[in-house]
Motif scaffolding. Structure first.
Motif, PDB file in Angstrom:
ATOM      1  N   LEU A  58      44.850  33.996  34.799  1.00 59.41           N
ATOM      2  CA  LEU A  58      46.112  33.784  35.513  1.00 59.41           C
ATOM      3  C   LEU A  58      46.593  32.344  35.343  1.00 59.41           C
ATOM      4  O   LEU A  58      45.909  31.395  35.731  1.00 59.41           O
ATOM      5  CB  LEU A  58      45.911  34.105  37.001  1.00 59.41           C
ATOM      6  CG  LEU A  58      47.099  33.917  37.927  1.00 59.41           C
ATOM      7  CD1 LEU A  58      48.286  34.783  37.502  1.00 59.41           C
ATOM      8  CD2 LEU A  58      46.695  34.239  39.369  1.00 59.41           C
ATOM      9  N   ASP A  59      47.796  32.208  34.742  1.00 60.57           N
ATOM     10  CA  ASP A  59      48.372  30.874  34.545  1.00 60.57           C
ATOM     11  C   ASP A  59      48.866  30.322  35.878  1.00 60.57           C
ATOM     12  O   ASP A  59      49.439  31.054  36.699  1.00 60.57           O
ATOM     13  CB  ASP A  59      49.530  30.963  33.534  1.00 60.57           C
ATOM     14  CG  ASP A  59      50.034  29.576  33.147  1.00 60.57           C
ATOM     15  OD1 ASP A  59      49.231  28.620  33.210  1.00 60.57           O
ATOM     16  OD2 ASP A  59      51.212  29.446  32.801  1.00 60.57           O
ATOM     17  N   TYR A  60      48.640  29.064  36.109  1.00 58.28           N
ATOM     18  CA  TYR A  60      49.034  28.431  37.371  1.00 58.28           C
ATOM     19  C   TYR A  60      50.547  28.273  37.458  1.00 58.28           C
ATOM     20  O   TYR A  60      51.138  28.516  38.510  1.00 58.28           O
ATOM     21  CB  TYR A  60      48.342  27.074  37.490  1.00 58.28           C
ATOM     22  CG  TYR A  60      48.650  26.328  38.774  1.00 58.28           C
ATOM     23  CD1 TYR A  60      48.021  26.681  39.960  1.00 58.28           C
ATOM     24  CD2 TYR A  60      49.564  25.276  38.791  1.00 58.28           C
ATOM     25  CE1 TYR A  60      48.298  26.011  41.141  1.00 58.28           C
ATOM     26  CE2 TYR A  60      49.843  24.584  39.967  1.00 58.28           C
ATOM     27  CZ  TYR A  60      49.214  24.966  41.141  1.00 58.28           C
ATOM     28  OH  TYR A  60      49.502  24.301  42.308  1.00 58.28           O
ATOM     29  N   ASN A  61      51.180  27.858  36.362  1.00 58.13           N
ATOM     30  CA  ASN A  61      52.631  27.603  36.346  1.00 58.13           C
ATOM     31  C   ASN A  61      53.374  28.828  35.823  1.00 58.13           C
ATOM     32  O   ASN A  61      53.477  29.044  34.615  1.00 58.13           O
ATOM     33  CB  ASN A  61      52.949  26.385  35.469  1.00 58.13           C
ATOM     34  CG  ASN A  61      52.386  25.106  36.056  1.00 58.13           C
ATOM     35  OD1 ASN A  61      52.626  24.789  37.206  1.00 58.13           O
ATOM     36  ND2 ASN A  61      51.616  24.375  35.250  1.00 58.13           N
ATOM     37  N   LEU A  62      53.871  29.632  36.739  1.00 54.22           N
ATOM     38  CA  LEU A  62      54.643  30.822  36.383  1.00 54.22           C
ATOM     39  C   LEU A  62      56.037  30.732  37.002  1.00 54.22           C
ATOM     40  O   LEU A  62      56.212  30.123  38.062  1.00 54.22           O
ATOM     41  CB  LEU A  62      53.945  32.093  36.896  1.00 54.22           C
ATOM     42  CG  LEU A  62      52.609  32.461  36.258  1.00 54.22           C
ATOM     43  CD1 LEU A  62      51.982  33.634  37.001  1.00 54.22           C
ATOM     44  CD2 LEU A  62      52.779  32.802  34.792  1.00 54.22           C
TER      45      LEU A  62
END
Length: 381
Positions: A58-62
């Protein structure tokens, strides 16, 4: 050997980063990856309603819904899946927040970070499975403990019912036994007419049976009192030397008839203990009676040793002894561990032990087959 298939949910809005990560995972030899890729947290959450995965990247910056918000939503839905947060912010405070919110681990998005992804997945999968197995075992243990507690409660209730039943039966038996014995005494004394020699012999045999039944009922009554916690002690300061001497006198006729010795190994100097006189007398009678019963030659020795805070009593015989593999059973109720048949209820030693324990003392036996036995108990001063 076929590789294990691992279902991965990847949430990454940067198509270049997503492609690099996918290519790196395809080269990994640990797993065969089946990757579902989404560019937003909303799409990933929608997909999770109908699908499950082994792990999530899961990417932090979405956009719109951040990686942190997505993480919180997944945890709120109680979805069991390890989540690795991939963040371009290497701030330690961010890392602490991610772990606190439920991320299993995190990976800073630095140059070449994709090379660390397979290793991170392996590590996370291993730790997550180990954690899941621990939790499974803990739940299983808790369930077993609950079952054991229920079973123990049921057994305790059955034991209480058994003790109550025994107590009631014993009370019912004592009255008719007393009446029978009283009437037999009257017949034996000639109150119902002259007793002939042959009748006298029959009466003696009947008296033996009645006395044996009386001992049995008394033992069972004592046992039921102990098991139900209704046996009370009337503690007083008493001279254990005088008490032992009194009990030994009552056995003098019996030891003379068996042609064995009854030996004192204690001084006449008074030694005071805190005990219930009647109950301690019963301990001496049970242990000495047992020793004399099983001794056909030699002697029974009573030894009293004064210690600093307690008094130790030893009753030693020269009987057949107890086999080593049966020592642990010697204080079990209704059990006789010697092969030779001797009259008794099998309750004398267990009752003696329970009385000693009620006095906060200790009791044990030292014995060897063919070389006699020595029962040792302590009473506090």
């Amino acid at each position: 050997m076929a590789k294990e298939k691992l279902r991965v949910l990847m949430v990454e809005d940067n198509p270049t980063d997503a492609l690099i990560s996918k290519k790196r995972l395809q080269k990994d030899e640990a797993f065969e990856y089946e990757i579902a890729h989404f560019v937003s947290g909303e799409d990933a959450l929608l997909n999770l309603e109908n699908n499950s995965y082994d792990i999530m990247l899961l990417d932090y910056n979405l956009p719109k819904r951040s990686g942190l918000d997505t993480l919180r939503e997944i945890k709120a839905k109680n979805i069991e899946m390890p989540i690795i947060m991939i963040t371009g912010q290497g701030d330690e405070q961010v890392a602490v927040t991610l772990i606190k919110e439920g991320a299993f681990d995190y990976l800073p998005k630095r140059d070449g970070y994709e090379d660390s992804i397979p290793l991170m997945i392996r590590k996370t999968i291993a730790e997550f499975r180990a954690k899941s197995e621990r939790e499974r075992l803990q739940k299983e243990i808790a369930l077993k403990k609950e079952e054991l507690e229920k079973t123990n409660a049921q057994l305790m209730e059955l034991d209480r019912m058994k003790s109550d039943f025994v107590s009631n039966v014993v009370h019912e038996l004592r009255t008719p036994l007393t009446i029978i014995k009283g009437n037999l005494d009257n017949i034996d004394k000639g109150f119902a007419g002259e007793v002939q020699p042959k009748q006298k012999e029959i009466l003696e045999d009947v008296f033996k049976v009645i006395n044996r039944l009386s001992r049995l009922t008394n033992d069972l009554l004592d046992l039921s009192k102990i098991e139900s916690g209704r046996m009370e002690l009337n503690i007083e300061g008493l001279d254990i030397i005088a008490l032992a001497s009194e009990v030994m006198k009552t056995f003098e006729t019996l030891v003379e008839s068996k042609h064995i010795g009854l030996v004192k190994e204690f001084s006449e100097k008074a030694v005071t203990v805190n005990a219930d006189r009647d109950k301690l007398t019963q301990v001496f009678i049970n242990l000495m009676g047992n020793a004399i019963k099983f001794t056909d030659k030699g002697s029974v020795t009573v030894r009293i040793i004064e210690l600093q805070e307690e008094v130790q009593v030893e009753i030693q015989d020269t009987g057949p002894g107890i086999p080593h593999d049966q020592i642990d059973k010697i204080f079990d109720k209704f059990v006789r561990v010697v092969a030779e048949k001797k009259e008794g209820t099998g309750l004398g030693l267990p009752i003696a032990k329970d009385i000693v324990v009620l006095h906060k003392g200790r009791i044990r036996v030292e014995s060897e087959s063919g070389k006699g036995s020595k029962f040792i108990f302590t009473v506090p001063k």
